[in-house]
Design a protein around this motif. Structure first.
Motif, PDB file in Angstrom:
ATOM      1  N   GLN A 192       0.837  -1.187   0.000  1.00  0.00           N
ATOM      2  CA  GLN A 192       0.000   0.000   0.000  1.00  0.00           C
ATOM      3  C   GLN A 192       0.877   1.245   0.000  1.00  0.00           C
ATOM      4  O   GLN A 192       2.044   1.204   0.383  1.00  0.00           O
ATOM      5  CB  GLN A 192      -0.880   0.040   1.250  1.00  0.00           C
ATOM      6  CG  GLN A 192      -2.076  -0.849   1.188  1.00  0.00           C
ATOM      7  CD  GLN A 192      -2.952  -0.656   2.409  1.00  0.00           C
ATOM      8  OE1 GLN A 192      -2.442  -0.527   3.513  1.00  0.00           O
ATOM      9  NE2 GLN A 192      -4.247  -0.636   2.204  1.00  0.00           N
ATOM     10  N   ASP A 193       0.292   2.369  -0.422  1.00  0.00           N
ATOM     11  CA  ASP A 193       1.035   3.608  -0.363  1.00  0.00           C
ATOM     12  C   ASP A 193       1.072   4.125   1.080  1.00  0.00           C
ATOM     13  O   ASP A 193       0.463   3.554   1.979  1.00  0.00           O
ATOM     14  CB  ASP A 193       0.453   4.644  -1.322  1.00  0.00           C
ATOM     15  CG  ASP A 193      -0.999   4.971  -1.021  1.00  0.00           C
ATOM     16  OD1 ASP A 193      -1.565   4.339  -0.115  1.00  0.00           O
ATOM     17  OD2 ASP A 193      -1.553   5.854  -1.676  1.00  0.00           O
TER      18      ASP A 193
ATOM     19  N   GLY B 158      -2.217   4.947   2.837  1.00  0.00           N
ATOM     20  CA  GLY B 158      -2.966   3.735   3.169  1.00  0.00           C
ATOM     21  C   GLY B 158      -2.438   3.072   4.423  1.00  0.00           C
ATOM     22  O   GLY B 158      -3.196   2.570   5.247  1.00  0.00           O
TER      23      GLY B 158
ATOM     24  N   SER C 206      -3.508   5.150   7.401  1.00  0.00           N
ATOM     25  CA  SER C 206      -4.932   5.004   7.703  1.00  0.00           C
ATOM     26  C   SER C 206      -5.231   3.673   8.383  1.00  0.00           C
ATOM     27  O   SER C 206      -6.195   3.575   9.134  1.00  0.00           O
ATOM     28  CB  SER C 206      -5.765   5.137   6.428  1.00  0.00           C
ATOM     29  OG  SER C 206      -5.559   4.034   5.584  1.00  0.00           O
ATOM     30  N   ARG C 207      -4.423   2.654   8.126  1.00  0.00           N
ATOM     31  CA  ARG C 207      -4.645   1.361   8.791  1.00  0.00           C
ATOM     32  C   ARG C 207      -4.430   1.469  10.288  1.00  0.00           C
ATOM     33  O   ARG C 207      -4.997   0.709  11.066  1.00  0.00           O
ATOM     34  CB  ARG C 207      -3.707   0.302   8.226  1.00  0.00           C
ATOM     35  CG  ARG C 207      -4.089  -0.146   6.844  1.00  0.00           C
ATOM     36  CD  ARG C 207      -3.240  -1.288   6.442  1.00  0.00           C
ATOM     37  NE  ARG C 207      -3.653  -2.454   7.209  1.00  0.00           N
ATOM     38  CZ  ARG C 207      -3.945  -3.623   6.687  1.00  0.00           C
ATOM     39  NH1 ARG C 207      -3.868  -3.789   5.403  1.00  0.00           N
ATOM     40  NH2 ARG C 207      -4.304  -4.624   7.433  1.00  0.00           N
TER      41      ARG C 207
ATOM     42  N   SER D   2      -9.667   0.682   5.182  1.00  0.00           N
ATOM     43  CA  SER D   2      -8.431   1.402   4.884  1.00  0.00           C
ATOM     44  C   SER D   2      -7.846   1.019   3.530  1.00  0.00           C
ATOM     45  O   SER D   2      -7.026   1.746   2.988  1.00  0.00           O
ATOM     46  CB  SER D   2      -7.391   1.155   5.979  1.00  0.00           C
ATOM     47  OG  SER D   2      -6.916  -0.169   5.913  1.00  0.00           O
ATOM     48  N   HIS D   3      -8.292  -0.114   2.957  1.00  0.00           N
ATOM     49  CA  HIS D   3      -7.823  -0.489   1.621  1.00  0.00           C
ATOM     50  C   HIS D   3      -8.345   0.475   0.565  1.00  0.00           C
ATOM     51  O   HIS D   3      -7.772   0.591  -0.508  1.00  0.00           O
ATOM     52  CB  HIS D   3      -8.254  -1.916   1.274  1.00  0.00           C
ATOM     53  CG  HIS D   3      -7.488  -2.946   2.032  1.00  0.00           C
ATOM     54  ND1 HIS D   3      -6.152  -3.200   1.812  1.00  0.00           N
ATOM     55  CD2 HIS D   3      -7.866  -3.792   3.020  1.00  0.00           C
ATOM     56  CE1 HIS D   3      -5.755  -4.152   2.617  1.00  0.00           C
ATOM     57  NE2 HIS D   3      -6.771  -4.529   3.374  1.00  0.00           N
ATOM     58  N   TYR D   4      -9.459   1.150   0.859  1.00  0.00           N
ATOM     59  CA  TYR D   4     -10.035   2.088  -0.093  1.00  0.00           C
ATOM     60  C   TYR D   4      -9.428   3.479   0.036  1.00  0.00           C
ATOM     61  O   TYR D   4      -9.681   4.338  -0.795  1.00  0.00           O
ATOM     62  CB  TYR D   4     -11.549   2.160   0.084  1.00  0.00           C
ATOM     63  CG  TYR D   4     -12.214   0.842  -0.198  1.00  0.00           C
ATOM     64  CD1 TYR D   4     -12.315   0.364  -1.495  1.00  0.00           C
ATOM     65  CD2 TYR D   4     -12.706   0.056   0.830  1.00  0.00           C
ATOM     66  CE1 TYR D   4     -12.900  -0.859  -1.763  1.00  0.00           C
ATOM     67  CE2 TYR D   4     -13.298  -1.165   0.577  1.00  0.00           C
ATOM     68  CZ  TYR D   4     -13.391  -1.612  -0.728  1.00  0.00           C
ATOM     69  OH  TYR D   4     -13.963  -2.828  -0.976  1.00  0.00           O
ATOM     70  N   ILE D   5      -8.649   3.706   1.079  1.00  0.00           N
ATOM     71  CA  ILE D   5      -8.016   5.002   1.277  1.00  0.00           C
ATOM     72  C   ILE D   5      -6.621   4.945   0.678  1.00  0.00           C
ATOM     73  O   ILE D   5      -5.788   4.159   1.095  1.00  0.00           O
ATOM     74  CB  ILE D   5      -7.948   5.364   2.774  1.00  0.00           C
ATOM     75  CG1 ILE D   5      -9.350   5.446   3.355  1.00  0.00           C
ATOM     76  CG2 ILE D   5      -7.188   6.667   2.971  1.00  0.00           C
ATOM     77  CD1 ILE D   5      -9.377   5.646   4.857  1.00  0.00           C
ATOM     78  N   SER D   6      -6.393   5.781  -0.327  1.00  0.00           N
ATOM     79  CA  SER D   6      -5.075   5.860  -0.951  1.00  0.00           C
ATOM     80  C   SER D   6      -4.806   7.323  -1.284  1.00  0.00           C
ATOM     81  O   SER D   6      -5.681   8.188  -1.136  1.00  0.00           O
ATOM     82  CB  SER D   6      -5.010   5.007  -2.212  1.00  0.00           C
ATOM     83  OG  SER D   6      -5.860   5.541  -3.201  1.00  0.00           O
TER      84      SER D   6
END
Length: 142
Positions: A64-65, A68, A71-72, A103-107
């Motif tokens: 992930q970036d 991301g 946010s996790r 959090s996978h949808y937050i990038s």
């Protein structure tokens, strides 16, 4: 692997074979834990990669970036400290699990897109407000 030991010589051969096997396994373990990179790769081998779905590979934790990854950690912590402050253990656990999935949808791309839309909306309202306040100049012919 059941080995039949019928006499003393068979027992001595089996003891020698097991000692050799012990030495080989000790060498293999030392090679596996010889450096920090080797230890890290050993630890990561405990968590296998997820299979691909429709040709698209699922992202792992480290692919992930930066936003991301933040946010996790920040999303469940923030939710549990603010909205669900006085909730019980089960609710906080459920919030943690669901926010990990969310959090996978937050990038960086999604946050940049939302920021751009908010900025455009804000500029639209400020532009209308400025146009209403500034009177149009009246041109007079002499």
């Amino acid at each position: 692997m059941d080995i039949l030991i019928q006499n003393v010589n068979d027992l001595k051969l089996e003891i020698a074979r097991l000692k050799n096997q012990e030495v080989e396994q000790a060498v293999a373990l030392k090679a596996r834990f010889s450096s920090p990179a080797a230890i890290f790769s050993t630890a990561m081998s405990l968590f296998p990669k997820s299979p691909t779905v429709d040709g698209v590979k699922n992202e792992s934790f480290f692919s992930q970036d930066f936003l991301g990854l933040i946010s996790r950690i920040a999303l469940p912590l923030t939710l549990n400290k603010t909205i669900f402050k006085h909730s019980n253990f089960l609710v906080k656990t459920l919030v943690g699990i669901l926010s990990q999935k969310a959090s996978h949808y937050i990038s960086e791309d999604s946050v940049t897109g939302v920021w751009g839309k908010a900025k455009a909306l804000f500029n639209k309202f400020t532009k209308k407000k400025n146009e209403e306040e500034v009177p149009t100049p009246a041109y007079v012919k002499y």
